[in-house]
Enzyme design. Structure first.
Site, PDB file in Angstrom:
ATOM      1  N   HIS A  26      -1.211   8.402   9.980  1.00  0.00           N
ATOM      2  CA  HIS A  26      -2.597   8.715  10.289  1.00  0.00           C
ATOM      3  C   HIS A  26      -2.997   7.841  11.470  1.00  0.00           C
ATOM      4  CE1 HIS A  26      -6.421  10.564   9.215  1.00  0.00           C
ATOM      5  NE2 HIS A  26      -6.965   9.462   9.668  1.00  0.00           N
TER       6      HIS A  26
ATOM      7  N   CYS B  94      -5.569  11.574   3.609  1.00  0.00           N
ATOM      8  CA  CYS B  94      -4.485  11.471   4.605  1.00  0.00           C
ATOM      9  C   CYS B  94      -3.861  10.093   4.749  1.00  0.00           C
ATOM     10  CB  CYS B  94      -4.998  11.928   5.969  1.00  0.00           C
ATOM     11  SG  CYS B  94      -5.786  13.537   5.918  1.00  0.00           S
TER      12      CYS B  94
END
Length: 521
Positions: free
Chosen positions: A104, A50
């Site tokens: 993120h 991510c």
């Protein structure tokens, strides 16, 4: 005045969508978007995890330039003060808004989703996000667990809702605010599902009877897979239901019936996501902005569903690196709708199976690192210059060329001779997507999926063209971020035509010096 941007990014979504030819999934709303869009069937993330992927495409720089291969550094401090795509739109007069998981969260975006650099107002996070990993999944015994497979009754959930439902509601609220503001906007909406835990409203299971669910076509670990390439899926082993299976480390396998349940729940989570996307696009129609807003739909990376005996992301295989990517650009990919005509009527996944085909499809190999320059060009902004060889000191430049030149789908391979950009890379060269993945050791261990920077010893550099995937795993020094291509630990070569699932590594029986030179760039 320029076009608005609705940028939808999904967590861990591989292209299991009707518009990508998946026969099982019910994704009518995303398919409807595709039917008005140009769809890229060969789009790849730069690292299949991510934070590194998101920082890469939001800055338009590759992981070797952001120096983020884990979750634990903020690029502005640790690498260079790089401008981001939303920041660039903000500096060009756009109201920039973040809803859900776009950056993120955590140190990799300075605990603020890079606000105030990237966003005009503080980013929105759903209040129920904090329960994501709690024990909210009812087991057969009626007790609550933190499971991987987690269909739920939404009314029983904390707050009576789920994070992606809240994200859709907030995004719709902001669309209504922006309608009255008359200011152009860049609205980024980040959905969590189908990221684990596979927690979604239980009614979506009805769409996927277990008897229709097959195993992956290749659920075994390939015989010639170098051990360094394998990811041992630690994150799913830590879930209560997987833990109870006592699966051996590192190769497993998971029992067949449980593999089917994971695949079933992944599909169910995709249909739940499709419903959210449908509601969001329907709201864009409601506020009358479908004609003046481009919609970009993509994911941060894919997710293995048992292929090669692997689960989750954390690898260089197509199943982990390939993402959906589509662009709806009113007047370009679709003719402008007349006043009051709906472009995106909501389609109920329980009722509609559309089988709509994409408006245009490009098989060109493209990379997410190209999003920044592509969106700038589509919005009529000046496209940031191509980065020099080392660009730590350059705040605004891009390492991904715009892909707008592929939008006219009639081009397959006819490009003008000598059509070169500033780096003298001619466009008529075959397009390549680069991905990479770090490892702490040559054999799978507890931190192989997500090694911290200081523990990285090997970097797998992978190159995907329309014909092959070529990967070399080379010695890496985390102290000075350098890879030693003289010290190759292992290699992989898969031919797309004869081995589409990447099961037969022919690296050791092929001459590939010319490919090696290309990986060196």
């Amino acid at each position: 005045d320029g076009m608005n941007v609705l940028f939808i990014v999904v967590d861990d979504l591989r292209p299991v969508l009707g518009c990508y030819g998946d026969k099982l999934v019910k994704s009518p709303n995303i398919d409807q978007l595709a039917s008005q869009s140009i769809v890229f069937s060969n789009a790849y993330a730069q690292q299949a995890v991510c934070a590194p992927s998101r920082v890469s495409f939001l800055t338009g720089r590759r992981p070797d330039t952001t120096r983020l291969y884990d979750f634990y550094s903020y690029w502005r401090v640790h690498a260079g003060n790089y401008s981001t795509m939303p920041q660039y739109f903000k500096e060009n007069g756009y109201m920039t808004l973040s809803v859900g998981k776009v950056f993120h969260p955590g140190v990799s975006s300075n605990y603020s989703d890079d606000y105030p650099y990237s966003w005009s107002i503080p980013p929105f996070h759903p209040s129920t996000e904090k329960y994501e990993n709690d024990k909210t999944c009812r087991g057969k015994d009626g007790r609550l667990y933190a499971n991987l497979v987690c269909p739920v009754d939404v009314t029983e959930m904390p707050g009576g809702t789920l994070p992606d439902i809240q994200t859709t509601e907030e995004a719709i609220r902001l669309l209504n605010v922006m309608k009255t503001k008359k200011q152009k906007f860049f609205l980024a909406v980040g959905y969590h599902k189908p990221h684990i835990p596979l927690r979604y409203p239980q009614e979506f299971l009805k769409l996927y009877p277990l008897e229709n669910i097959t195993l992956a076509p290749d659920p075994w670990v390939p015989e010639k897979l170098p051990s360094v390439a394998y990811n041992p899926w630690m994150d799913i082993r830590q879930r209560d239901d997987v833990k109870a299976l006592n699966v051996s480390f590192p190769y497993g396998p998971l029992p067949d019936d449980f593999q089917r349940q994971i695949r079933q729940s992944y599909y169910a989570a995709v249909s739940y996501l499709d419903m959210q996307v449908g509601l969001l696009l329907n709201a864009l129609d409601d506020v009358g902005l479908s004609n003046s807003t481009m919609v970009v739909f993509t994911a941060d990376h894919g997710w293995s569903l048992g292929e090669h005996g692997e689960w989750a992301k954390y690898s260089n295989f197509d199943v982990a690196t390939r993402v959906p990517l589509m662009f709806y650009v009113p007047g370009i990919t679709a003719s402008s709708a007349s006043q009051g005509e709906r472009v995106f009527p909501y389609l109920d996944p329980f009722r509609h199976t559309l089988g709509l085909v994409p408006q245009g499809q490009s098989k060109k190999v493209v990379e997410l690192v190209s999003l920044f320059s592509t969106l700038a060009e589509l919005a009529g902004l000046q496209v940031p210059a191509v980065c020099p060889e080392t660009s730590l000191h350059v705040a605004l430049c891009t390492e991904g060329a715009s892909i707008v030149r592929y939008f006219n789908s009639s081009e397959e391979n006819v490009e003008k001779e000598g059509d070169c950009d500033d780096t003298n890379r001619c466009y008529n060269e075959e397009p390549v997507a680069f991905s990479q993945y770090p490892r702490p050791a040559d054999t799978p261990q507890w931190n192989s999926d997500k090694p911290r920077l200081k523990d990285i010893r090997i970097m797998g550099y992978s190159m995907r063209t329309v014909d092959y995937r070529y990967t070399v795993w080379v010695q890496f020094n985390p102290d000075n971020f350098s890879a030693d291509f003289e010290d190759v630990h292992a290699g992989e070569l898969y031919l797309v035509e004869t081995d589409p699932n990447q099961d037969y590594n022919i690296y050791n029986n092929t001459l590939h010096g010319h490919l090696f030179k290309k990986v060196l760039g």
